[in-house]
Enzyme design. Structure first.
Site, PDB file in Angstrom:
ATOM      1  N   LEU A  22      -4.283  -6.948   8.357  1.00  0.00           N
ATOM      2  CA  LEU A  22      -4.207  -6.674   6.929  1.00  0.00           C
ATOM      3  C   LEU A  22      -3.662  -7.922   6.251  1.00  0.00           C
ATOM      4  O   LEU A  22      -2.857  -8.652   6.834  1.00  0.00           O
ATOM      5  CB  LEU A  22      -3.257  -5.506   6.641  1.00  0.00           C
ATOM      6  CG  LEU A  22      -3.671  -4.100   7.098  1.00  0.00           C
ATOM      7  CD1 LEU A  22      -2.539  -3.112   6.822  1.00  0.00           C
ATOM      8  CD2 LEU A  22      -4.945  -3.645   6.420  1.00  0.00           C
ATOM      9  N   ASP A  23      -4.093  -8.182   5.025  1.00  0.00           N
ATOM     10  CA  ASP A  23      -3.535  -9.299   4.268  1.00  0.00           C
ATOM     11  C   ASP A  23      -2.029  -9.128   4.123  1.00  0.00           C
ATOM     12  O   ASP A  23      -1.508  -8.007   4.157  1.00  0.00           O
ATOM     13  CB  ASP A  23      -4.144  -9.366   2.865  1.00  0.00           C
ATOM     14  CG  ASP A  23      -5.638  -9.648   2.883  1.00  0.00           C
ATOM     15  OD1 ASP A  23      -6.119 -10.194   3.888  1.00  0.00           O
ATOM     16  OD2 ASP A  23      -6.312  -9.308   1.892  1.00  0.00           O
ATOM     17  N   LYS A  24      -1.348 -10.224   3.909  1.00  0.00           N
ATOM     18  CA  LYS A  24       0.110 -10.190   3.739  1.00  0.00           C
ATOM     19  C   LYS A  24       0.532  -9.157   2.697  1.00  0.00           C
ATOM     20  O   LYS A  24       1.471  -8.384   2.915  1.00  0.00           O
ATOM     21  CB  LYS A  24       0.609 -11.574   3.314  1.00  0.00           C
ATOM     22  CG  LYS A  24       2.095 -11.622   2.995  1.00  0.00           C
ATOM     23  CD  LYS A  24       2.500 -12.967   2.407  1.00  0.00           C
ATOM     24  CE  LYS A  24       3.962 -12.948   1.969  1.00  0.00           C
ATOM     25  NZ  LYS A  24       4.349 -14.194   1.283  1.00  0.00           N
ATOM     26  N   ARG A  30     -11.139  -6.811  -1.781  1.00  0.00           N
ATOM     27  CA  ARG A  30     -10.752  -7.615  -2.950  1.00  0.00           C
ATOM     28  C   ARG A  30     -11.942  -8.380  -3.509  1.00  0.00           C
ATOM     29  O   ARG A  30     -12.151  -8.440  -4.732  1.00  0.00           O
ATOM     30  CB  ARG A  30      -9.614  -8.559  -2.558  1.00  0.00           C
ATOM     31  CG  ARG A  30      -8.362  -7.826  -2.093  1.00  0.00           C
ATOM     32  CD  ARG A  30      -7.415  -8.733  -1.327  1.00  0.00           C
ATOM     33  NE  ARG A  30      -6.924  -9.814  -2.163  1.00  0.00           N
ATOM     34  CZ  ARG A  30      -6.286 -10.878  -1.672  1.00  0.00           C
ATOM     35  NH1 ARG A  30      -6.070 -10.979  -0.365  1.00  0.00           N
ATOM     36  NH2 ARG A  30      -5.858 -11.816  -2.484  1.00  0.00           N
TER      37      ARG A  30
END
Length: 305
Positions: A136-138, A237
Site C-alpha cells: 500500500l502507498d505510504k 489514484r
C-alpha cells in the site's frame, strides 16, 4: 559486479539518467547519476554525462556494484495485527507508514515493525521485503496480507497474479459521479517526465482495471467503494484522476485541491478476501475507516442538514 547491457530501440531524445531510471525501475535516478559520475555507465563504449540525450541505436552498458549487505533492524513500533496463524498475518497499516525499507530509509517501516512482532516471515522478496506479498502507498491505510513462509508467499502471489484476491477500498473523491457504478479500463505506465508519477498511457504500460460504486454523494464530493481487478502502482489514484474525480487529499494527482488541509489521501483498504494458502478456506477481513476519515464524512453529513 553485475553488468546490464541494452540498445535504445526508439528515439526518445531523453536524458541518459532519466532514461535509465525508467528502464531500470528498481534503481533511483539519483543513484544512476552517481553511477554515471563514477564512470560505471558507458554509451557506445564511451563515458558521457547524465545530460546526454539518448538516441535510437545507442548501446548502453551499466556496471552495477554488488549491493552492500544490509541488516534491517527490528523495531518496537506498534502495529495492528488483525489476524495471525502459522502461514499468514493480516495487518491494518496506518497512514504515514512506508511498507518496506528503501535506500536512505531503512528504519520506521512496516517491515521493521514486522521483524519485531512476528517470529517468521517469508524470504522470497529478500531482506528488504520479508513477508511482503503486496503493498500500500505510504499514505494509504488499511489491510495487507503478510506471508510467514515461502510456500504461503508463492501461493498468495499466484492468487494475486490470477486475480483471485479481493481488494476493496473506500475513498472520498472530488465531484459528483453521475453513474452509480462504473469501470475504468485504462493502461497505466510511468509518467513521461516525472518518474515518481504514474499515468494513463499506451507507452510502456500495463493493463489496469478499476471498478467503482458510489456509496454516498455530498456537496461536491462522492464516497466510493473501489474494487481492484489489477494492482498497478497508484492505480486507484491515477484512474480516479483520469476520470476527473481525484482522491481527496492526494498530493500528487489532485492538482493541489485540498479543502480539508490534509497531508494524506482519503483512501482506505477496508476489505480483503483470499483463499488460505494451506487450507484453501476462503477468508475475508474488513476494517473500519480511520478516525480522521470518519470525522470528515461527519462534517460533510452535517453540511447537508
Amino acid at each position: 559486479m553485475d553488468i546490464v547491457e541494452f540498445y535504445v530501440d526508439e528515439d526518445d531524445n531523453e536524458r541518459l539518467d532519466a532514461y535509465l531510471a525508467k528502464e531500470l525501475d528498481e534503481i533511483s535516478r539519483s543513484y544512476i547519476q552517481k553511477l554515471i559520475k563514477e564512470d560505471l555507465v558507458y554509451v557506445n563504449d564511451k563515458h558521457v554525462k547524465s545530460s546526454y540525450l539518448v538516441k535510437e541505436g545507442d548501446y548502453i552498458k551499466v556496471n552495477l556494484p554488488e549491493p552492500k549487505i544490509l541488516e534491517i533492524i527490528p523495531e518496537d513500533i506498534p502495529i495492528d495485527i488483525v489476524y495471525e496463524d502459522e502461514d499468514v498475518a493480516i495487518i491494518n497499516k496506518p497512514q504515514d507508514m512506508v511498507v518496506h525499507p528503501a535506500p536512505g530509509n531503512y528504519t520506521g517501516t512496516l517491515v521493521n515493525a514486522l521483524l519485531f512482532h512476528i517470529d517468521n516471515l517469508s524470504s522470497i522478496n529478500g531482506i528488504i521485503r520479508p513477508g511482503i506479498v503486496h503493498r500500500l502507498d505510504k499514505d494509504t491505510s488499511g489491510l495487507l496480507i503478510i506471508a510467514k513462509n515461502d510456500k504461503a508467499h508463492r501461493i498468495l502471489s499466484e492468487s494475486l497474479k490470477e486475480r483471485n484476491v479481493k481488494r476493496v477500498y473506500i475513498s472520498l473523491v472530488h465531484g459528483i459521479l453521475s453513474d452509480n457504478e462504473g469501470t475504468v479500463n485504462a493502461p497505466i505506465g510511468r509518467h513521461g517526465t516525472d518518474r515518481k508519477k504514474m499515468t494513463v498511457t499506451q507507452k510502456n504500460s500495463k493493463e489496469a482495471i478499476t471498478h467503482y460504486k458510489v456509496l454516498e454523494r455530498y456537496d461536491n464530493y462522492s464516497l466510493v467503494e473501489v474494487n481492484l481487478e489489477t494492482g498497478r502502482t497508484h492505480q486507484i489514484r491515477v484512474h480516479m484522476a483520469y476520470i476527473n474525480h481525484p482522491v481527496v487529499g492526494d498530493p500528487v494527482y489532485s492538482k493541489g485541491k485540498n479543502e480539508f488541509g490534509l497531508d494524506k489521501q482519503m483512501l482506505h483498504a477496508y476489505k480483503l478476501g483470499f483463499s488460505h494458502p494451506s487450507t484453501g478456506e476462503h477468508m475475508e477481513f474488513q476494517i473500519d475507516l480511520p478516525e480522521y476519515f470518519k470525522n470528515i464524512l461527519y462534517t460533510l453529513e452535517n453540511k447537508r442538514k
